[in-house]
Scaffold this active site. Sequence first.
Site, PDB file in Angstrom:
ATOM      1  CB  ALA A  18      -0.940  -0.011   1.199  1.00  0.00           C
ATOM      2  CG  PHE A  22       7.916   9.660   2.550  1.00  0.00           C
ATOM      3  CD1 PHE A  22       8.126   9.777   1.183  1.00  0.00           C
ATOM      4  CD2 PHE A  22       8.501  10.594   3.399  1.00  0.00           C
ATOM      5  CE1 PHE A  22       8.916  10.803   0.669  1.00  0.00           C
ATOM      6  CE2 PHE A  22       9.286  11.625   2.901  1.00  0.00           C
ATOM      7  CZ  PHE A  22       9.492  11.722   1.529  1.00  0.00           C
ATOM      8  CD  GLU A 173      10.436   3.185  13.395  1.00  0.00           C
ATOM      9  OE1 GLU A 173      10.320   2.219  12.632  1.00  0.00           O
ATOM     10  OE2 GLU A 173       9.534   4.046  13.549  1.00  0.00           O
ATOM     11  CG  HIS A 249      14.517   0.679  10.514  1.00  0.00           C
ATOM     12  ND1 HIS A 249      13.555  -0.141   9.976  1.00  0.00           N
ATOM     13  CD2 HIS A 249      13.858   1.532  11.325  1.00  0.00           C
ATOM     14  CE1 HIS A 249      12.361   0.203  10.438  1.00  0.00           C
ATOM     15  NE2 HIS A 249      12.503   1.223  11.256  1.00  0.00           N
ATOM     16  CB  CYS A 370      12.883  -6.626   8.503  1.00  0.00           C
ATOM     17  SG  CYS A 370      13.873  -5.371   7.727  1.00  0.00           S
TER      18      CYS A 370
HETATM   19  O1  SUG Z   1       8.445   0.002   8.551  1.00  0.00           O
HETATM   20  N1  SUG Z   1       7.455  -1.610   5.608  1.00  0.00           N
HETATM   21  C1  SUG Z   1       8.182  -1.641   6.861  1.00  0.00           C
HETATM   22  C2  SUG Z   1       9.451  -2.425   6.710  1.00  0.00           C
HETATM   23  C3  SUG Z   1      10.149  -2.629   8.011  1.00  0.00           C
HETATM   24  C4  SUG Z   1      11.530  -3.140   7.853  1.00  0.00           C
HETATM   25  N2  SUG Z   1      12.130  -3.351   9.123  1.00  0.00           N
HETATM   26  C5  SUG Z   1      13.439  -3.235   9.394  1.00  0.00           C
HETATM   27  N3  SUG Z   1      14.282  -2.625   8.604  1.00  0.00           N
HETATM   28  N4  SUG Z   1      13.842  -3.684  10.530  1.00  0.00           N
HETATM   29  C6  SUG Z   1       8.483  -0.222   7.351  1.00  0.00           C
HETATM   30  O2  SUG Z   1       8.750   0.640   6.512  1.00  0.00           O
HETATM   31  C7  SUG Z   1       5.515  -1.145   4.190  1.00  0.00           C
HETATM   32  C8  SUG Z   1       4.009  -1.258   4.258  1.00  0.00           C
HETATM   33  C9  SUG Z   1       3.320  -0.857   2.988  1.00  0.00           C
HETATM   34  O3  SUG Z   1       3.802   0.021   2.275  1.00  0.00           O
HETATM   35  O4  SUG Z   1       2.242  -1.446   2.695  1.00  0.00           O
HETATM   36  C10 SUG Z   1       6.167  -1.198   5.572  1.00  0.00           C
HETATM   37  O5  SUG Z   1       5.554  -0.896   6.556  1.00  0.00           O
END
Ligand code: SUG
Length: 443
Positions: A18, A22, A173, A249, A370
Amino acid sequence: MAREYNFDGLVGPTHNYAGLSFGNVASTKNLHQASNPRAAALQGLAKAKALADRGFAQAILPPQARPRLDLLRSAGFTGSDAAVLAGAAREEPQLLAAAYSASPMWTANAATVSPSADCADGRLHLSAANLNNKLHRALEHPATSRVLRLIFADQTRFAVHEALPGTPALGDEGAANHTRLCAAHGAQGVEFFVFGRSEFDAGMPAPRRYPARQTLEASRAVARRHGLSPARTVFAQQNPEVIDQGVFHNDVIAVGSGELLFYHQDAFRDEARVLTELTEAAACCEARVRTLRVARGEVSVADAVASYLFNSQLLLREDGKALLVAPQECREHPRVARYLERLVAADGPIAEVISFDLRQSMNNGGGPACLRLRVVLNEQEELAMHQGVKLTDALYAELTAWVERHYRDRLETADFTDPGLMQEVREALAALEVILGLPGLYT
Ligand code: SUG
């Protein structure tokens, strides 16, 4: 003897694209692609099972209930559940997508974990992360604290903290910005917190294009509430320029385990200072920090973001050498693939690289690291935690059959108004709480 458990996030049945994050380039790029929740969950389980088969301790963190109709109702949508979904689809499709997000799958963001050896009161501390930078992720923490309390219920051994207040000053986070370095998992270690910006120090540089999600103030608050020794705790600023290139991150540009820190030369704002502080802190717990530094001439920041090289898991084998668990994309990226070949051939601290197809998660910016939350447990703690989430052969078989039975193989944001989807998710989760022995988890 203490062991490091990896708690992998079981991907929920509403996994979708979705474009909600950003600053996370994969999330933005794949907006409105059709997802395959079934493949996503099976890919994650296959990785966890393969590592369990190699003798690494594996457990599962369950998905959360979705859609979050409470979010939509609080935003003024009224009537039947179907009317609420239809109204949100018409007027606030982003809010609807947030309500359906399966983002709790990325358990590295669920919490920050300090093993009991590091904490003043001798308990293992876990702080749920507020994830307040993104609406869909800020919804996660109450259910995260709740499931952590169910799994780590014994308050004489475990302390589960609620998330910090969800405000930009305290953006947190979780473990994605936290690394632990130690001579042995059960020994005292150095806890290394990486933040993107400071709320109160106006002189500190910050990224210009993309948000810095973690603040220094949040990292310090977590360290304080866990009772960490200041001598063994290091705080470092991420390089704001790499955040602007999609490193949202620290775990997109560095990973550490045992005494080894594998990182990109551009990861930190002041690399020399970080290394000095880590070395000094390690000396306080009889550890020696070894670094594996990747120069930008070998792998650029753009290569790191595209391949997710540093979002690999670093696991310690019994022979003391490290195993790097990389996403398949690293094999397909010519420069990174060549780097990994040289790395293994060099007979250095990383002796082996294995890779997994985690494409469904990767397309939302979530690699192997992740998808897991590391929890170091000593023998008594291991026995004291809820046993139903340990990934045994039997649990793996049950979970794969459960996924096959309940998950769709195609989901688009247009499906969010289908009341049948909501019903399917309810039935799936009702069955899951029985499988995991966590009655009442979703009710
Ligand atoms: O928070 N993606 C997550 C990915 C998290 C990755 N985690 C680490 N690097 N530890 C985020 O950005 C995308 C959801 C969407 O676009 O539908 C999302 O939430």
